[in-house]
Design an enzyme around this catalytic site. Sequence first.
Site, mmCIF file in Angstrom:
data_model
loop_
_atom_site.group_PDB
_atom_site.id
_atom_site.type_symbol
_atom_site.label_atom_id
_atom_site.label_comp_id
_atom_site.label_asym_id
_atom_site.label_seq_id
_atom_site.Cartn_x
_atom_site.Cartn_y
_atom_site.Cartn_z
ATOM 1 N N ASP A 119 0.828 -1.196 0.000
ATOM 2 C CA ASP A 119 0.000 0.000 0.000
ATOM 3 C C ASP A 119 0.868 1.254 0.000
ATOM 4 O O ASP A 119 1.859 1.323 0.734
ATOM 5 C CB ASP A 119 -0.868 -0.029 1.273
ATOM 6 C CG ASP A 119 -1.843 1.118 1.338
ATOM 7 O OD1 ASP A 119 -2.827 1.075 0.601
ATOM 8 O OD2 ASP A 119 -1.623 2.057 2.131
ATOM 9 N N GLU B 54 1.780 -0.432 -4.966
ATOM 10 C CA GLU B 54 0.801 0.575 -5.397
ATOM 11 C C GLU B 54 1.550 1.893 -5.579
ATOM 12 O O GLU B 54 2.081 2.442 -4.625
ATOM 13 C CB GLU B 54 -0.298 0.763 -4.342
ATOM 14 C CG GLU B 54 -1.329 1.787 -4.774
ATOM 15 C CD GLU B 54 -2.099 2.423 -3.614
ATOM 16 O OE1 GLU B 54 -3.257 2.791 -3.817
ATOM 17 O OE2 GLU B 54 -1.543 2.553 -2.510
ATOM 18 N N HIS C 7 -10.900 -0.865 -4.962
ATOM 19 C CA HIS C 7 -11.684 -0.340 -3.844
ATOM 20 C C HIS C 7 -11.509 1.163 -3.653
ATOM 21 O O HIS C 7 -12.061 1.710 -2.702
ATOM 22 C CB HIS C 7 -11.277 -1.074 -2.564
ATOM 23 C CG HIS C 7 -9.852 -0.764 -2.188
ATOM 24 N ND1 HIS C 7 -8.780 -1.130 -2.981
ATOM 25 C CD2 HIS C 7 -9.328 -0.083 -1.146
ATOM 26 C CE1 HIS C 7 -7.656 -0.679 -2.433
ATOM 27 N NE2 HIS C 7 -7.971 -0.053 -1.313
ATOM 28 N N ASP C 8 -10.730 1.822 -4.508
ATOM 29 C CA ASP C 8 -10.471 3.249 -4.352
ATOM 30 C C ASP C 8 -11.168 4.123 -5.390
ATOM 31 O O ASP C 8 -11.096 5.345 -5.294
ATOM 32 C CB ASP C 8 -8.955 3.524 -4.434
ATOM 33 C CG ASP C 8 -8.225 3.092 -3.175
ATOM 34 O OD1 ASP C 8 -8.832 3.117 -2.089
ATOM 35 O OD2 ASP C 8 -7.034 2.729 -3.280
HETATM 36 C C1 GLC Z 1 -4.108 3.160 -0.535
HETATM 37 C C2 GLC Z 1 -5.347 2.317 -0.372
HETATM 38 C C3 GLC Z 1 -6.468 3.186 0.104
HETATM 39 C C4 GLC Z 1 -6.079 3.773 1.441
HETATM 40 C C5 GLC Z 1 -4.771 4.541 1.335
HETATM 41 C C6 GLC Z 1 -4.214 4.860 2.693
HETATM 42 O O1 GLC Z 1 -4.213 4.059 -1.571
HETATM 43 O O2 GLC Z 1 -5.631 1.651 -1.565
HETATM 44 O O3 GLC Z 1 -7.671 2.477 0.211
HETATM 45 O O4 GLC Z 1 -7.097 4.630 1.897
HETATM 46 O O5 GLC Z 1 -3.777 3.807 0.673
HETATM 47 O O6 GLC Z 1 -3.712 3.709 3.294
#
Ligand code: GLC
Length: 540
Positions: free
Chosen positions: A201, A270, A331-332
């Site tokens: 993440d 990510e 999910h974002d």
């Molecule tokens: C990433 C996750 C997201 C989360 C963020 C903070 O982007 O995919 O859902 O809110 O990190 O951890």
Amino acid sequence: MGQVTWWRGGIIYQVYPRSLMDSNDDGVGDLQGIIAKLDYISSLNVDAIWISPFFKSPMKDFGYDISDYRDIDPMFGTMADFDELITKAHSLNIKIIIDQVLSHTSDQHAWFQESRQNRTNSKADWYVWADPKDDGSAPNNWLAIFGGCAWEWEPRRQQYYLHNFLKSQPDLNFHCDDLRQAVLDNVEFWLKKGVDGFRLDAITFCYHDELLRDNPAKPKGQRQGRGFSEDNPYAYQYHYYNNTRPQTVGFIEELRALINRYPGAVTLGEVSSEDSLATMAEYTQGDDRLHMAYSFELLTDDFSAAYIRQTVEELEASIGNGWPCWAIGNHDVQRVVTRWGKGESNPDLVKMLNGMLFSLRGSVCSYQGEELGLTEAPIEFEQLQDPFGIAFWPMFKGRDGCRTPMPWSKDAIQAGFSNVAPWLPIPSAHAENAVDAQEHNAQSTLNSYRRFLAWRKQQPVLVSGDIRFVEANVSILAFERELAGNKMLVLFNLSEQSTSFDFDGYQLNAELNEHGLLAGKLVGNTIELPPFASYFANIK
Ligand code: GLC
């Protein structure tokens, strides 16, 4: 190499555990729910699942705020449930990738509880602490993605701490050697448990500029980023100093050295940076960094053959021996059918989008519900759960609309997800598209998804061949894939109008249209492509 490289071109199905299946009727999905649905997931012909966080958490950001990295949140079950999940998944030949949120913790984590007490404790520099400016204001102009200033005052230390997301998600200080070692120890805990990999993440957020330099302003017209626009002041800056710092590569190499001690385990980063494609390439170069990375490039509103081509070509030009992972939903962001398809769940569009995603060069993250063609769920302000949406309503409605529970059974209570009202509502349109409503229809999007992935496994050129784009009418995404002299032509009509592709210059080896998508037709020297149709052929 065999097993070791399953991930190259592998299909990773993303499970959002709160919303897959509720086994204990508390309205929230759980690990036993995932176990109960593993046979279903296996029937999709995917290679792995990535499970969003299920660790102990106050759930301010729905698990992306971890208070204990080595424990399961009781809401999701127990460690015994997780062990059972790994065992069953492996017996079905499904790999397990878990989420690791390394850049920040919850403010309830024991590390932060200690760090915030004073400037002398053993964790005093495990987070990013800074003195106020002379006028008492925050140390610099950095902003948090989820709204407002990225600095929060801590009276006990008379200092501010950094948070790139919520103020309850304090940012860890990766410049501190002890902290990095503690982070790696937590990762190793899960390697010892036998997981097959990690989705990392917010990996570009690990480091900050130690000089705390101000971020420069970004001109109007360029203020775009991961799913937000000018509505969020975060977009008004170039995040040169609180994101994608040069030291990140060093940490990635430390992490990879650990991972290499557990053969077969993989990492998927990510990436969210000022130039995410370049960062994907940089972070996956060689054999000592991440295995693969994804970014938000295909998670935006831009949907055209030209945009997809430009994105993939730009990446291909710099990726070298690195490896991409593509996602068109997660999910974002808004559900892809709504984002790219004007809200209508046209089955041919859904089939084409999944088929296109599975045909690009790279690995794939496919988000739960994409096989059903789920649309963005309408959520009222009163029903909102996501703090991001609550902060930016109504300009940005948050991420709840893509996080609603999976519909399993059309006529069952709560579409078979739970026997009680779930944490987010299930729209009736989703129930109509439930798994059991699609199961016995050979033409359904669900069966097309299964069939396409089964067919793809027989096409090594699609799994790992090179990609080269081809000129075509504006609405057609056209490319060739090539592996060891075998060439395949791949066409997708992205529009709701019929179009055609001139086949001159190609010599056909075999048409390959037994894949479950709506197929175009070769008539003379022209391939006719009805709305959202595709066409695959082996060529010489
Ligand atoms: C990433 C996750 C997201 C989360 C963020 C903070 O982007 O995919 O859902 O809110 O990190 O951890």
